[in-house]
Scaffold this motif. Structure first.
Motif, PDB file in Angstrom:
ATOM      1  N   ARG A 346       0.798  97.577  89.134  1.00 44.99           N
ATOM      2  CA  ARG A 346      -0.234  98.246  88.330  1.00 44.99           C
ATOM      3  C   ARG A 346      -0.890  97.262  87.360  1.00 44.99           C
ATOM      4  N   VAL A 347      -0.101  96.350  86.805  1.00 42.58           N
ATOM      5  CA  VAL A 347      -0.669  95.336  85.924  1.00 42.58           C
ATOM      6  C   VAL A 347      -1.616  94.428  86.703  1.00 42.58           C
ATOM      7  N   ALA A 348      -1.226  94.047  87.916  1.00 42.96           N
ATOM      8  CA  ALA A 348      -2.086  93.194  88.738  1.00 42.96           C
ATOM      9  C   ALA A 348      -3.404  93.883  89.051  1.00 42.96           C
ATOM     10  N   ALA A 349      -3.345  95.174  89.373  1.00 37.60           N
ATOM     11  CA  ALA A 349      -4.576  95.917  89.650  1.00 37.60           C
ATOM     12  C   ALA A 349      -5.453  96.001  88.402  1.00 37.60           C
ATOM     13  N   TRP A 350      -4.833  96.153  87.237  1.00 37.74           N
ATOM     14  CA  TRP A 350      -5.605  96.229  85.993  1.00 37.74           C
ATOM     15  C   TRP A 350      -6.273  94.894  85.678  1.00 37.74           C
ATOM     16  N   ARG A 351      -5.556  93.804  85.936  1.00 39.74           N
ATOM     17  CA  ARG A 351      -6.116  92.482  85.668  1.00 39.74           C
ATOM     18  C   ARG A 351      -7.387  92.226  86.472  1.00 39.74           C
ATOM     19  N   ALA A 352      -7.442  92.802  87.668  1.00 38.58           N
ATOM     20  CA  ALA A 352      -8.602  92.563  88.523  1.00 38.58           C
ATOM     21  C   ALA A 352      -9.890  93.058  87.889  1.00 38.58           C
ATOM     22  N   THR A 353      -9.772  94.018  86.970  1.00 30.20           N
ATOM     23  CA  THR A 353     -10.985  94.583  86.360  1.00 30.20           C
ATOM     24  C   THR A 353     -11.000  94.483  84.844  1.00 30.20           C
ATOM     25  N   GLY A 354      -9.827  94.507  84.221  1.00 28.32           N
ATOM     26  CA  GLY A 354      -9.794  94.600  82.752  1.00 28.32           C
ATOM     27  C   GLY A 354      -9.070  93.481  82.052  1.00 28.32           C
ATOM     28  N   GLY A 355      -8.608  92.453  82.753  1.00 25.37           N
ATOM     29  CA  GLY A 355      -7.871  91.376  82.111  1.00 25.37           C
ATOM     30  C   GLY A 355      -6.411  91.748  81.895  1.00 25.37           C
ATOM     31  N   THR A 356      -5.671  90.866  81.270  1.00 24.45           N
ATOM     32  CA  THR A 356      -4.242  91.085  81.035  1.00 24.45           C
ATOM     33  C   THR A 356      -4.049  92.176  79.981  1.00 24.45           C
ATOM     34  N   PRO A 357      -3.295  93.230  80.300  1.00 22.88           N
ATOM     35  CA  PRO A 357      -3.085  94.287  79.303  1.00 22.88           C
ATOM     36  C   PRO A 357      -2.225  93.803  78.147  1.00 22.88           C
ATOM     37  N   SER A 358      -2.543  94.289  76.950  1.00 20.07           N
ATOM     38  CA  SER A 358      -1.781  93.961  75.749  1.00 20.07           C
ATOM     39  C   SER A 358      -1.469  95.261  75.023  1.00 20.07           C
ATOM     40  N   LEU A 359      -0.217  95.417  74.587  1.00 16.35           N
ATOM     41  CA  LEU A 359       0.208  96.649  73.930  1.00 16.35           C
ATOM     42  C   LEU A 359       0.823  96.333  72.568  1.00 16.35           C
ATOM     43  N   GLY A 360       0.421  97.110  71.550  1.00 16.86           N
ATOM     44  CA  GLY A 360       0.985  96.979  70.217  1.00 16.86           C
ATOM     45  C   GLY A 360       2.219  97.848  70.071  1.00 16.86           C
ATOM     46  N   LEU A 361       3.315  97.231  69.636  1.00 11.63           N
ATOM     47  CA  LEU A 361       4.611  97.906  69.518  1.00 11.63           C
ATOM     48  C   LEU A 361       4.937  98.072  68.039  1.00 11.63           C
ATOM     49  N   ALA A 362       4.985  99.311  67.547  1.00 17.57           N
ATOM     50  CA  ALA A 362       5.284  99.582  66.136  1.00 17.57           C
ATOM     51  C   ALA A 362       6.781  99.737  65.971  1.00 17.57           C
ATOM     52  N   LEU A 363       7.388  98.795  65.246  1.00 16.33           N
ATOM     53  CA  LEU A 363       8.834  98.746  65.084  1.00 16.33           C
ATOM     54  C   LEU A 363       9.181  98.560  63.610  1.00 16.33           C
ATOM     55  N   PRO A 364      10.405  98.922  63.213  1.00  9.30           N
ATOM     56  CA  PRO A 364      10.814  98.722  61.817  1.00  9.30           C
ATOM     57  C   PRO A 364      10.932  97.241  61.486  1.00  9.30           C
ATOM     58  N   ALA A 365      10.782  96.949  60.199  1.00  7.94           N
ATOM     59  CA  ALA A 365      10.981  95.583  59.741  1.00  7.94           C
ATOM     60  C   ALA A 365      12.470  95.271  59.697  1.00  7.94           C
ATOM     61  N   GLY A 366      12.807  94.040  59.376  1.00 11.83           N
ATOM     62  CA  GLY A 366      14.205  93.674  59.224  1.00 11.83           C
ATOM     63  C   GLY A 366      14.797  93.061  60.478  1.00 11.83           C
ATOM     64  N   SER A 367      16.040  92.604  60.335  1.00 12.36           N
ATOM     65  CA  SER A 367      16.688  91.902  61.438  1.00 12.36           C
ATOM     66  C   SER A 367      16.937  92.802  62.633  1.00 12.36           C
ATOM     67  N   GLY A 368      17.234  94.080  62.393  1.00 11.31           N
ATOM     68  CA  GLY A 368      17.434  94.997  63.508  1.00 11.31           C
ATOM     69  C   GLY A 368      16.141  95.228  64.270  1.00 11.31           C
ATOM     70  N   GLY A 369      15.036  95.327  63.549  1.00 13.19           N
ATOM     71  CA  GLY A 369      13.744  95.457  64.210  1.00 13.19           C
ATOM     72  C   GLY A 369      13.436  94.245  65.067  1.00 13.19           C
ATOM     73  N   THR A 370      13.887  93.070  64.601  1.00 13.97           N
ATOM     74  CA  THR A 370      13.673  91.854  65.381  1.00 13.97           C
ATOM     75  C   THR A 370      14.499  91.866  66.662  1.00 13.97           C
ATOM     76  N   VAL A 371      15.720  92.398  66.592  1.00 12.94           N
ATOM     77  CA  VAL A 371      16.534  92.527  67.810  1.00 12.94           C
ATOM     78  C   VAL A 371      15.827  93.427  68.820  1.00 12.94           C
ATOM     79  N   LEU A 372      15.324  94.568  68.332  1.00 11.10           N
ATOM     80  CA  LEU A 372      14.583  95.460  69.223  1.00 11.10           C
ATOM     81  C   LEU A 372      13.370  94.756  69.803  1.00 11.10           C
ATOM     82  N   TRP A 373      12.620  94.088  68.940  1.00  8.18           N
ATOM     83  CA  TRP A 373      11.416  93.391  69.397  1.00  8.18           C
ATOM     84  C   TRP A 373      11.757  92.363  70.471  1.00  8.18           C
TER      85      TRP A 373
END
Length: 496
Positions: A346-373
């Protein structure tokens, strides 16, 4: 007693001590503290505590613990997360489930006035009124009225049966506090130094003289502070309990290496996953959202945190009050390599028309948030998607972490909290469940909502909520439970 700041302690522990800003001399003196003398010291991760007022939309842990200690509702939770009496000493439910009748115990507000039914009715109606700033109000809409039957008895009348009503009424958000008289909980509070609160058990005026009176060891000193200070305070022997631990601060407690027996993880029930909050661009198609949800490596995520953490692929943890078991997504039986291939296509099909998809991930701050990230970003890169880490409240997010413990065992709560942005069909099914006139009708509409929300792929379930505590041996009554809730009057012995 283990003293982590002494010679030979690990560099990681010394780093945490330095970050916490606790004086070495003060910590050294704590090594001589006897483990069962003086008040129980509870360090809560978070900001300074206050008794909840009118606005109860999102109470931090310290406020919830303090409110639960100095006030209470008709019922409350015990150490195991089960219902026990609060202001009510007993109650009955009519056969059709539309009436709860509570007989009040003899209790007094903090100013000494006796608790009366008319006061309870007025306070409950304020918390349940239309537009009330209470986070639980949306789940109490089946309540028609609260009526004073006698000075000692009140009735809660329901338009529709709600078998789990008592678990909602046990939450600190529904503890009853008078602005002019305080609460009627198991403790009375005295504000101490540096934001600490000293809680003393309320003495029973009818106590038998031969019974033991409350001792200083049954007092509780409640402190709200940063995680690093809380952890160091505990490992230094200056605290008996660290409460309010989440995945955000988990790496800190791992680095501190406390005694294994003192580190406790609750089998919490609730939601931990990514709500899809923007349904345009790459995430506009439900099939693409489902392919994305399928490709996350849940096993690697939980393994990076703790062997006590449990992953999940379904929105509902159990059948609960639904007509059907949790709906399994269509991809649940597909091996992960095939899931990954599907989203890459699906990403490859999207790239053919819309470029590489980019998604914003809202996560908590702190060291635990960094582990999740680290884990979630690695998965997104493996899918061919460029991730961006954003603050938890950033409105530009495409996916936002939802990390909540369920207040009661209704599937509708899970569905409503997961539906930050879901289809009209799913929203309507959730609303139909709220208005369903009978338990059978409610169970059927909940099952329909679960199926609709799963098909819409509006939420990416990852695991159960992760909640941890540090518990000293003197707190013999502390029990891990699904609510991840530990009342301060049930840490040593019952104060009432």
């Amino acid at each position: 007693m283990f003293c982590p700041w002494r010679a030979g302690s690990s560099p990681a522990v010394r780093t945490i001590i330095a970050a916490a800003g606790l004086p070495a001399l003060l910590l050294t003196a704590a090594c001589d503290r006897r483990t069962d003398v003086g008040p129980v010291v509870v360090s809560v991760i978070g900001d300074a505590s206050a008794v909840a007022g009118v606005d109860r939309r999102q109470l931090p842990t310290a406020d919830r613990l303090l409110t639960d200690s100095v006030a209470e509702g008709l019922v409350r939770f015990d150490a195991a997360g089960q219902i026990e009496g609060g202001l009510a000493e007993r109650w009955t439910v009519t056969d059709d489930g539309t009436s709860y009748i509570f007989r009040l115990r003899e209790a007094r507000w903090a100013n000494g006035e006796p608790v009366q039914a008319q006061q309870i009715v007025r306070l409950l109606k304020r918390q349940l009124a239309r537009g009330a700033r209470n986070s639980l109000a949306p789940y109490l809409s089946a309540i028609d009225d609260v009526v004073e039957m006698t000075p000692e008895v009140i009735e809660i009348e329901l338009a529709r049966p709600r078998p789990d009503l008592l678990k909602l009424f046990a939450q600190p958000e529904l503890a009853l506090v008078r602005s002019d008289a305080g609460g009627a909980g198991p403790f009375r509070a005295t504000r101490g130094t540096k934001g600490a609160v000293l809680l003393r058990p309320v003495e029973n005026p009818d106590r038998d003289p031969d019974d033991d009176a409350p001792t200083p060891e049954e007092n509780v000193r409640l402190i709200a502070e940063r995680a690093a200070r809380a952890i160091v305070r505990f490992t230094a022997g200056r605290a008996d309990l660290v409460a309010g631990g989440t995945i955000t601060d988990w790496p800190l407690v791992q680095r501190a290496e406390p005694t294994p027996a003192t580190l406790r993880v609750d089998p919490a029930t609730g939601l931990f996953g990514l709500a899809i909050v923007r349904r345009d661009g790459f995430l506009a198609d439900p099939a693409t959202r489902a392919a994305l949800a399928a490709a996350f490596d849940r096993a690697a995520l939980v393994a990076a945190v703790s062997p006590d953490w449990v992953s999940t692929e379904t929105l509902l943890p159990d059948q609960l009050d639904s007509l059907s078991p949790p709906v399994q997504p269509a991809w649940a039986a597909v091996p992960r390599d095939q899931r990954l291939a599907a989203v890459r296509a699906r990403v490859a099909a999207w790239r053919a028309t819309g470029g590489t998809p980019s998604l914003g991930l809202a996560l908590p701050a702190g060291s635990g948030g960094t582990v999740l990230w680290t884990r979630l970003a690695a998965d997104l890169y493996a899918m061919g998607i460029v991730p961006r880490r954003l603050a938890l409240d950033d409105p530009a997010a495409d996916l936002r972490l939802v990390d909540l413990v369920a207040p009661y065992d209704s599937a509708r709560w899970f569905l409503a909290k997961a539906c930050l942005a879901c289809s009209d069909e799913a929203q309507q099914a959730i609303e139909d469940a709220r208005l369903a006139p009978t338990p059978d009708a409610r169970a059927a509409t909940i099952a329909r909502a679960d199926a609709a929300l799963t098909a819409d792929a509006a939420f990416v379930p990852l695991a159960r909520p992760f909640r941890w505590s540090l518990v000293s041996p003197r707190l013999a009554q502390w029990q891990a439970n699904a609510r991840a809730w530990h009342p301060l009057n049930h840490l040593r012995r019952d104060t009432r």
